[in-house]
Motif scaffolding. Sequence first.
Motif, PDB file in Angstrom:
ATOM      1  N   ARG A 158     100.429 -14.806 -14.406  1.00  0.00           N
ATOM      2  CA  ARG A 158     101.885 -14.821 -14.219  1.00  0.00           C
ATOM      3  C   ARG A 158     102.405 -13.410 -13.958  1.00  0.00           C
ATOM      4  NH1 ARG A 158     102.277 -17.860 -19.207  1.00  0.00           N
ATOM      5  NH2 ARG A 158     102.176 -20.112 -18.830  1.00  0.00           N
ATOM      6  N   GLY A 161     101.824 -12.454 -10.491  1.00  0.00           N
ATOM      7  CA  GLY A 161     102.793 -13.132  -9.641  1.00  0.00           C
ATOM      8  C   GLY A 161     104.144 -12.446  -9.656  1.00  0.00           C
ATOM      9  N   GLU A 162     104.548 -11.975 -10.828  1.00  0.00           N
ATOM     10  CA  GLU A 162     105.827 -11.270 -10.938  1.00  0.00           C
ATOM     11  C   GLU A 162     105.797  -9.944 -10.178  1.00  0.00           C
ATOM     12  OE1 GLU A 162     106.245 -10.985 -15.132  1.00  0.00           O
ATOM     13  OE2 GLU A 162     106.606 -13.135 -15.399  1.00  0.00           O
ATOM     14  N   ALA A 165     106.110 -11.130  -6.398  1.00  0.00           N
ATOM     15  CA  ALA A 165     107.401 -11.725  -6.051  1.00  0.00           C
ATOM     16  C   ALA A 165     108.577 -10.817  -6.399  1.00  0.00           C
ATOM     17  CB  ALA A 165     107.565 -13.066  -6.757  1.00  0.00           C
ATOM     18  N   GLY A 192      98.418 -19.287 -13.233  1.00  0.00           N
ATOM     19  CA  GLY A 192      99.577 -18.495 -13.627  1.00  0.00           C
ATOM     20  C   GLY A 192     100.239 -17.826 -12.433  1.00  0.00           C
ATOM     21  N   PHE A 193      99.426 -17.265 -11.540  1.00  0.00           N
ATOM     22  CA  PHE A 193      99.943 -16.604 -10.343  1.00  0.00           C
ATOM     23  C   PHE A 193     100.690 -17.603  -9.465  1.00  0.00           C
ATOM     24  CE2 PHE A 193      99.371 -15.339  -5.881  1.00  0.00           C
ATOM     25  CZ  PHE A 193      99.973 -14.080  -5.906  1.00  0.00           C
ATOM     26  N   SER A 195     102.089 -20.396 -10.286  1.00  0.00           N
ATOM     27  CA  SER A 195     103.318 -20.906 -10.903  1.00  0.00           C
ATOM     28  C   SER A 195     104.510 -19.997 -10.635  1.00  0.00           C
ATOM     29  CB  SER A 195     103.116 -21.064 -12.415  1.00  0.00           C
ATOM     30  OG  SER A 195     103.033 -19.799 -13.067  1.00  0.00           O
ATOM     31  N   VAL A 196     104.244 -18.699 -10.462  1.00  0.00           N
ATOM     32  CA  VAL A 196     105.335 -17.749 -10.207  1.00  0.00           C
ATOM     33  C   VAL A 196     105.680 -17.680  -8.728  1.00  0.00           C
ATOM     34  CG1 VAL A 196     106.035 -15.324 -10.331  1.00  0.00           C
ATOM     35  CG2 VAL A 196     104.832 -16.366 -12.257  1.00  0.00           C
ATOM     36  N   VAL A 197     104.659 -17.444  -7.884  1.00  0.00           N
ATOM     37  CA  VAL A 197     104.965 -17.203  -6.466  1.00  0.00           C
ATOM     38  C   VAL A 197     105.444 -18.461  -5.753  1.00  0.00           C
ATOM     39  CG1 VAL A 197     103.416 -15.231  -6.308  1.00  0.00           C
ATOM     40  CG2 VAL A 197     102.558 -17.513  -5.736  1.00  0.00           C
ATOM     41  N   SER A 199     107.262 -20.730  -7.026  1.00  0.00           N
ATOM     42  CA  SER A 199     108.625 -21.032  -7.435  1.00  0.00           C
ATOM     43  C   SER A 199     109.606 -19.987  -6.913  1.00  0.00           C
ATOM     44  CB  SER A 199     108.720 -21.109  -8.967  1.00  0.00           C
ATOM     45  OG  SER A 199     108.419 -19.854  -9.557  1.00  0.00           O
ATOM     46  N   ALA A 200     109.085 -18.916  -6.298  1.00  0.00           N
ATOM     47  CA  ALA A 200     109.929 -17.885  -5.715  1.00  0.00           C
ATOM     48  C   ALA A 200     110.253 -18.253  -4.269  1.00  0.00           C
ATOM     49  CB  ALA A 200     109.225 -16.529  -5.775  1.00  0.00           C
TER      50      ALA A 200
END
Length: 335
Positions: A158, A161-162, A165, A192-193, A195-197, A199-200
């Motif tokens: 995650r 990903g943050e 993004a 985890g990665f 799930s972030v990117v 949703s961006a």
Amino acid sequence: MNTRHKWLAAMTVMLAALLFVLYEFVTAAAQNVKLVREMENGAGHPSDKRVILISQEQNTPYWQMLEQGVAEAADELGIGVEYWAPYRTNPEEQINLLAKAIAAKPDAVLIQGIKGDPYDRLIDQAEEAGIAVVTVDSDAPESKRLAYVGTDNLAAGRLLGELVAGGEETHGSIGVIISSPEADNQQLRLKGFRSVVESADGYTIAAIGQSKLSRIEAARQTVEMLTAHPEISTMVGLSGLDAPGIAEGVKVAGRTDVRVFGFDDLEATREAIAAGSVAATVVQQPKMIGQEAIRLLNRYFAGESVSDISYTPFTVLNGSNLNGTEDGSGQGEAP
């Protein structure tokens, strides 16, 4: 970059790969002799407790650091340790080594978790035989292992990903390199990665390749990926050798518009960050993982109860803090 320059760059990468493989072969041959002697002679140490560490691969910087942590803690606590590993990443050989370790009847085994019923059954067999099994780096949660010590890989994914993004780029196509689909840590980081990117706004994962813990393979996969998907503007690697390999592949492909992110704190990664060819890396603490795994076993040997999951810290290394950490082991747990 014109065709001649691309050809010269590709030849340079191939020559470097040949020299690297030759060095690894000579080093691994010496280590294999040592492993055979250990297996033939038994423990060969004065400790009352005998632990076998089965690494994912010989001569990999991450596992060398983890082994260093194991060695330091074991020496401090008077625990004898033997180090076994396949020459190259090979899940089947890791399974065979685990079976041999069980036959050798140590007090405990430290292993990387691998997905699959055969591996879980062997871990269960070890526990039933009174051999404590602690997974490190990657877990085997469906087995009867005593504990897992290592990174919270879902949270680390995650965080990566943050970083992607949350950067200056607000959209784009992404190429991902993982070491192996069999490793639980790679799947959790990817989950985890993703799930972030995903949703961006404006981000998509165009392709996923496998490096098999090889910097050269990461470079090759990158060139193929950028050729097949020229729209890719970000590349990420989920294991230690991926980021420097991706950076080399981006260069060979003649691309100057691709951001690169990775995992772990290798000298090659630091050099790439300093040169601007890698934006950032998520730093684990393999030495601490090794130390904590041995300390957990020591408490277990003493009859104390131990936690079944012990997460170690991780953080981010980038151009702004490149010279601010002494050994790249991280300054605390990431959010």
